[in-house]
Design an enzyme around this catalytic site. Structure first.
Site, mmCIF file in Angstrom:
data_model
loop_
_atom_site.group_PDB
_atom_site.id
_atom_site.type_symbol
_atom_site.label_atom_id
_atom_site.label_comp_id
_atom_site.label_asym_id
_atom_site.label_seq_id
_atom_site.Cartn_x
_atom_site.Cartn_y
_atom_site.Cartn_z
ATOM 1 N N LYS A 1 0.831 -1.202 0.000
ATOM 2 C CA LYS A 1 0.000 0.000 0.000
ATOM 3 C C LYS A 1 0.867 1.255 0.000
ATOM 4 O O LYS A 1 0.640 2.194 -0.774
ATOM 5 C CB LYS A 1 -0.929 -0.004 1.212
ATOM 6 C CG LYS A 1 -1.978 1.102 1.208
ATOM 7 C CD LYS A 1 -2.916 0.983 2.410
ATOM 8 C CE LYS A 1 -3.734 -0.268 2.337
ATOM 9 N NZ LYS A 1 -4.672 -0.418 3.468
ATOM 10 N N GLY B 1 -8.065 -7.189 4.906
ATOM 11 C CA GLY B 1 -8.881 -7.353 6.099
ATOM 12 C C GLY B 1 -8.194 -8.022 7.268
ATOM 13 O O GLY B 1 -8.788 -8.167 8.334
ATOM 14 N N MET C 1 -5.343 -7.032 8.901
ATOM 15 C CA MET C 1 -4.720 -6.146 9.891
ATOM 16 C C MET C 1 -5.577 -4.886 10.062
ATOM 17 O O MET C 1 -6.645 -4.762 9.470
ATOM 18 C CB MET C 1 -3.281 -5.846 9.483
ATOM 19 C CG MET C 1 -2.389 -7.082 9.548
ATOM 20 S SD MET C 1 -0.693 -6.785 9.010
ATOM 21 C CE MET C 1 -0.900 -6.518 7.269
ATOM 22 N N SER D 1 14.541 -40.963 -11.800
ATOM 23 C CA SER D 1 13.296 -40.283 -11.477
ATOM 24 C C SER D 1 13.247 -40.135 -9.958
ATOM 25 O O SER D 1 13.286 -41.141 -9.240
ATOM 26 C CB SER D 1 12.089 -41.082 -11.970
ATOM 27 O OG SER D 1 10.898 -40.411 -11.655
ATOM 28 N N TYR E 1 12.478 -33.078 -16.679
ATOM 29 C CA TYR E 1 11.018 -33.130 -16.700
ATOM 30 C C TYR E 1 10.453 -33.186 -15.283
ATOM 31 O O TYR E 1 11.167 -33.487 -14.311
ATOM 32 C CB TYR E 1 10.517 -34.336 -17.508
ATOM 33 C CG TYR E 1 10.780 -35.685 -16.879
ATOM 34 C CD1 TYR E 1 9.865 -36.261 -15.996
ATOM 35 C CD2 TYR E 1 11.936 -36.403 -17.180
ATOM 36 C CE1 TYR E 1 10.114 -37.497 -15.420
ATOM 37 C CE2 TYR E 1 12.181 -37.633 -16.614
ATOM 38 C CZ TYR E 1 11.263 -38.187 -15.726
ATOM 39 O OH TYR E 1 11.506 -39.395 -15.151
ATOM 40 N N THR F 1 10.030 -38.122 -4.778
ATOM 41 C CA THR F 1 10.203 -37.166 -3.684
ATOM 42 C C THR F 1 9.315 -37.445 -2.473
ATOM 43 O O THR F 1 9.603 -36.957 -1.382
ATOM 44 C CB THR F 1 9.959 -35.732 -4.180
ATOM 45 O OG1 THR F 1 8.702 -35.681 -4.862
ATOM 46 C CG2 THR F 1 11.068 -35.293 -5.113
ATOM 47 N N ASN F 2 8.261 -38.247 -2.636
ATOM 48 C CA ASN F 2 7.455 -38.594 -1.461
ATOM 49 C C ASN F 2 8.274 -39.430 -0.485
ATOM 50 O O ASN F 2 8.436 -39.078 0.692
ATOM 51 C CB ASN F 2 6.202 -39.386 -1.867
ATOM 52 C CG ASN F 2 5.258 -38.572 -2.720
ATOM 53 O OD1 ASN F 2 5.362 -37.357 -2.787
ATOM 54 N ND2 ASN F 2 4.331 -39.240 -3.380
ATOM 55 N N CYS G 1 8.837 -37.508 -9.985
ATOM 56 C CA CYS G 1 7.518 -38.091 -10.196
ATOM 57 C C CYS G 1 6.712 -38.170 -8.908
ATOM 58 O O CYS G 1 5.653 -38.777 -8.878
ATOM 59 C CB CYS G 1 7.641 -39.475 -10.826
ATOM 60 S SG CYS G 1 8.482 -40.677 -9.766
ATOM 61 N N HIS H 1 -2.420 -41.766 1.169
ATOM 62 C CA HIS H 1 -2.937 -42.574 0.061
ATOM 63 C C HIS H 1 -4.170 -41.922 -0.562
ATOM 64 O O HIS H 1 -4.281 -41.799 -1.789
ATOM 65 C CB HIS H 1 -3.267 -43.991 0.564
ATOM 66 C CG HIS H 1 -3.832 -44.883 -0.491
ATOM 67 N ND1 HIS H 1 -5.190 -45.033 -0.683
ATOM 68 C CD2 HIS H 1 -3.228 -45.650 -1.428
ATOM 69 C CE1 HIS H 1 -5.394 -45.866 -1.677
ATOM 70 N NE2 HIS H 1 -4.222 -46.261 -2.151
ATOM 71 N N ARG I 1 -4.015 -1.640 -5.995
ATOM 72 C CA ARG I 1 -3.236 -2.884 -5.901
ATOM 73 C C ARG I 1 -3.704 -3.807 -7.012
ATOM 74 O O ARG I 1 -4.788 -3.633 -7.570
ATOM 75 C CB ARG I 1 -3.413 -3.547 -4.538
ATOM 76 C CG ARG I 1 -4.840 -3.952 -4.229
ATOM 77 C CD ARG I 1 -4.981 -4.423 -2.792
ATOM 78 N NE ARG I 1 -6.364 -4.673 -2.434
ATOM 79 C CZ ARG I 1 -6.812 -4.802 -1.194
ATOM 80 N NH1 ARG I 1 -5.976 -4.680 -0.178
ATOM 81 N NH2 ARG I 1 -8.078 -5.042 -0.946
ATOM 82 N N ARG J 1 -3.434 3.175 8.453
ATOM 83 C CA ARG J 1 -3.749 1.891 7.823
ATOM 84 C C ARG J 1 -2.508 1.010 7.732
ATOM 85 O O ARG J 1 -1.394 1.500 7.572
ATOM 86 C CB ARG J 1 -4.294 2.102 6.394
ATOM 87 C CG ARG J 1 -5.663 2.736 6.303
ATOM 88 C CD ARG J 1 -6.090 2.809 4.835
ATOM 89 N NE ARG J 1 -7.474 3.198 4.655
ATOM 90 C CZ ARG J 1 -7.881 4.445 4.445
ATOM 91 N NH1 ARG J 1 -6.998 5.435 4.401
ATOM 92 N NH2 ARG J 1 -9.163 4.706 4.273
#
Length: 889
Positions: A30, A109, A111, A771, A858, A774-775, A838, A463, A344, A100
């Site tokens: 702002k 809304g 703050m 590949s 990828y 990452t889980n 993946c 899952h 904004r 403000r």
């Protein structure tokens, strides 16, 4: 942050302006925009901004201001006095101020705001003398006491509202605007009495005391529970505090030639190029959003205030041209004079976002690259692809609970607590919501049959969440607000009990569980969407693939722009009605020859599975992951299923239970699964390899060219990979000999064990591709179970121990370092090594940004996240190009 002067805490704007829009981190959005507007000739009331650094230092010092801040604030007030030719707290031409908040990222809304600051009895009398309008003055006075009491001193707003309601009843008024000047004088005194009773102090009359307390209140609101929650939900990170904007008041409540309002330069719902918004005559800003009076559509101003409307149109167009984005603008009209109080970038729907982006490019306002980078967020694309509930308000009494927004979209159905029931209901043409404490692979039939999935346990990569996202099914996971009673087929939130067969609605976009049937709207993709996504594809350095294991999923993924399959999980294929019993018999086989017989029976099913996917994805690569989960997950868990299987296999239930128990593991995630299964039971690897290659060869005879990639899961040691590679290659030779022809295929591995990342140079010597799963890599690196982490991760986020849920966004410093190390080591050994991810992170924009930074080839994600990933990939590339240009400059 741009270079700023040390210990300069106040930046002025007006005819003299010290900031600009590039200082958002320092001045807040702002404050930076107020300075920018002042410098380009927009009519902005003068003021000054206290920096975010001052906020942080003040909070760190228990609301004690930095040494020079008070003097700088006093100098800022003098600046406003000089530009307005008024005096703060003076009896001649009194100056009132607004105070403000304004963080670097918009938090609407969240703050605090205080208007009409500087008012006291002497100032009120002087304003009456100046304007000759007692009603306006005492209306402003009562508003100030209310806002100051509520925001600064914690006096409940309700108490002031009750006092006003009582006065209206006494004088026979039905609305605030009907109160006379005398009525408002009475109200001011009553408000002072409320303030004194609640605080134990007289209402402060010293304007500088008011200002100091108000600034501290805005500083403190940065750490309010609602502000912190908003930042958590919106993933707003790295900000130090809020700016505070102190500005000369202008009055929309002075008379019927005064007004206040909010407008957008384009329709934020549709993107239509037309001024959109609302305003109120004879009102102040909070009246527009409070709902006390019905606002007037902004286009009506053209008739009521023609000159002001024309001026507003000119300034809003100028701001949109300047910022090259749709603007959300607040304004006030004081006795026919227009003032712009804020601008904004406007919040917008997904439909509006793509429409605005395409229109602005076609209008020549900005190039395609800037539209892709700045006008559409990945979340906008996600929003467009899933059915949504209509805009009807959801009442609090309808809300049964809140959980994790695990898979976006809207679903309505009758509650069922069992997967078989869900499948039976689907066969009857009934719509159901599957409600489970948590799901397992055995539930996939019911999950597929259900309109949506609700669980009381599990996280964003549980899952239920992973499968639901893959299928584009709405899912609310980990909804701890409800307790599920499977035995009695009910769930309750402690107030309402929902029974099997009752209608509920779930909103997977917001994580809401709602009673009854809510209306839905099917997604409609506009021509603007397709135009925009075609532009996106022009700037992609990485390929986007999909995780899919059925032809239907592959078809959806391809239509949404997938350039291959990055993960086909073969285990999900085993739960089909015709094959699950064969799988179970294979698992229970006494010897290898018996196991091979059952695998031979499975081969045609697997081959057809692969042919279906290869046919859909013709000429695109398809990565098939060999069997990964532990075998006990395929076995029955309840007594009825046990009895049926025991009868089918000619054994007692007790014998079957002993065999099942023998296969159970204390920690199956680290147990007998992945490549370990293939090593101990090579016939499984052989069958799957044969099914993949025979499917590809048979399709070639149909004129379909398949590009199979075989992926060995859970490798941690190069010897595990070379073992499985030799099994695959030997079986491939047998297949090629039988068909008298060969096809090209690749063999790679999933990097999901930390040791694999650390020894990637050894594995890369043997592999065609990596590949990153990452889980599991996240689970093993952090030591967190993805199914149980939801019980503590929210606390870690709240306490700042973690900045992100690592199962939603890749842990850059830990998991990210392992990926980086594996990439570097792998490419040293094998410069042509292809790499991608993946895991579920493949659809997360910030994780995709990291993948681009690391130079992966990828990403692969759920089918319905493919367009999101396309945009995130293009944005990552364009952002890097922009940063490189700035460095060169």
């Amino acid at each position: 942050m741009r270079y700023v002067m040390k210990d300069k805490f106040v930046y002025k704007f007006g005819k003299t302006t010290e900031g600009n829009r590039n200082l958002k981190e320092l001045l807040g959005g702002k404050g930076a925009n107020l300075a920018e507007m002042s410098s380009i000739g927009i009519p902005v009331p003068p003021g000054f901004t206290i920096t975010t650094i001052a906020c942080k230092r003040t909070i760190d010092q228990s609301l004690h201001w930095p040494d020079t801040l008070y003097d700088q604030v006093v100098d800022g007030v003098k600046h406003i006095e000089q530009e307005m030719n008024m005096g703060f707290g003076h009896s001649n031409r009194p100056l009132l101020l607004s105070v403000r908040s304004g963080a670097a990222v918009s938090m609407p809304g969240m703050m605090d705001t205080i208007l009409n600051l500087g008012m006291n009895d002497l100032v009120a009398n002087a304003l009456v003398q100046q304007f000759g309008n007692e009603r306006f003055v005492y209306d402003s006075y009562r508003r100030f006491i209310d806002m100051f009491g509520d925001v600064v001193m914690g006096v409940e707003h309700r108490l002031f509202e009750e006092s006003m309601t009582a006065l209206k009843r006494e004088v026979g008024a039905t609305s605030d605007i009907e109160l006379s000047a005398e009525d408002l004088k009475v109200l001011v005194e009553r408000y002072k009495a409320i303030y004194r009773k609640q605080t134990g102090h007289m209402f402060p009359s010293d304007p500088f005391e008011q200002l100091t307390l108000a600034v501290n209140a805005v500083f403190s609101s940065w750490n309010s529970s609602r502000a912190k929650k908003y930042r958590e939900i919106s993933k707003i990170l790295g900000l130090v505090g809020t700016g505070v904007n102190v500005q000369a008041m202008v009055y929309g409540n002075m008379d019927t030639n005064s007004a206040t309002g909010v407008c957008f330069t384009r329709n934020p719902s549709t993107g239509e190029k037309k001024l959109y918004g609302e305003y109120l005559i004879n009102a102040q800003g909070e009246d527009v959003v409070a709902g006390i009076r019905t606002p007037i559509p902004i286009l009506d101003m053209q008739q009521r205030m023609t000159e002001v409307f024309d001026e507003l149109n000119r300034y809003t167009s100028k701001l949109e041209m300047h910022y090259k984005n749709m603007q959300d603008i607040e304004f006030t009209v004081q006795q026919g004079t227009l003032y712009i109080l804020q601008t904004r970038n406007g919040k917008r729907t997904g439909e509006a976002a793509v429409t605005i982006a395409v229109d602005m490019v076609n209008e020549g306002l900005l190039p395609k690259q800037e539209a892709i980078l700045g006008l559409v967020d990945p979340e906008h694309i996600d929003q467009l692809l899933h059915p949504q509930f209509s805009s009807n308000q959801i009442g609090e009494t309808e809300l049964l609970g809140r959980g994790l927004p695990a898979s976006p979209g809207a679903a309505v159905g009758r509650v069922v607590f069992d997967s078989k029931e869900a499948e039976q209901a689907q066969q009857k043409g009934e719509e159901v919501i599957l409600v489970r404490i948590e799901t397992s692979p055995e539930d996939v039939g019911g999950m597929s049959a259900a309109q949506g999935i609700l669980t009381s346990r599990g996280g964003m990569t549980s899952h239920a969440a992973v499968v639901a996202r893959g299928w584009g099914k709405p899912c609310v996971a980990g909804c701890s607000d409800i307790v599920i009673d499977d035995k009695n087929k009910t769930f309750t939130n402690g107030v309402v009990t929902v029974h099997s067969g009752d209608w509920i609605s779930i909103d997977g976009t917001r994580g809401l569980v709602i009673s009854g049937k809510k209306d839905r709207e099917a997604p409609k993709l506009s021509q603007s969407y397709y135009t925009f996504m075609n532009w996106v594809r022009e700037y992609e350095p990485m390929v986007v693939r999909a995780n899919a294991e059925t032809p239907k999923d592959a078809e959806i993924a391809k239509k949404l722009g997938a350039q291959g399959i990055g993960l086909a999980r073969t285990e999900h294929m085993f739960f089909g009605k015709e094959r699950i019993n064969i799988v179970r018999k294979m698992i229970m086989a006494e010897g290898e020859s018996e196991r091979e017989a059952y695998l031979k029976a499975l081969l045609p099913y697997q081959k057809e599975d692969f042919k279906g996917i290869f046919r859909v994805m013709e000429s695109y690569p398809v990565t098939v992951r060999l069997l990964d989960p532990p075998l006990h997950e395929f076995l029955p868990q309840n007594e009825d299923e046990m009895a049926k299987m025991a009868l089918d296999m000619g054994m007692t239930i007790q014998e079957l239970q002993r065999k099942v128990e023998a296969l159970n593991e204390h920690n199956p995630m680290l147990g007998h699964r992945g490549c370990r299964l293939g090593i101990t039971h090579p016939s499984i690897t052989q069958m799957q390899t044969r099914a993949i290659l025979e499917a590809a060869l048979e399709l070639r005879e149909e004129g379909v060219e398949a590009k199979p990639e075989i992926m060995v899961p859970l490798v941690g040691n190069v010897n595990e990979f070379t073992h499985q590679k030799s099994v695959i290659l030997a079986e491939a030779e047998r297949v090629f000999l039988a068909f008298n022809q060969r096809i090209d295929f690749e063999i790679g591995t999933m990097i999901e064990v930390p040791r694999a990342a650390l020894t990637a140079n050894e594995i890369a010597d043997e592999a065609d591709f990596f590949s990153f799963g990452t889980n599991d890599l996240t689970q093993m690196t952090l030591g967190y179970s993805r199914d149980d982490a939801a019980s503590f991760i929210p606390y870690y986020l709240e306490e700042g121990i973690l900045m992100d849920d690592p199962f939603q966004t890749i842990d850059k410093e830990g998991v990210g370092q392992l990926i980086h190390m594996a990439k570097e080591l792998g490419r040293i050994s094998n410069p042509t090594l292809k790499m991608g991810i993946c895991g579920e992170h493949g659809g997360d924009p910030r994780s995709i940004d990291l993948c681009h930074e690391l130079g992966l080839n990828y990403v692969s994600c759920s089918p319905f996240r493919v367009p999101v990933a396309h945009l995130a990939v293009a944005q990552a590339a364009l952002k890097q190009a922009k940063e490189n240009e700035e460095l060169c400059v």
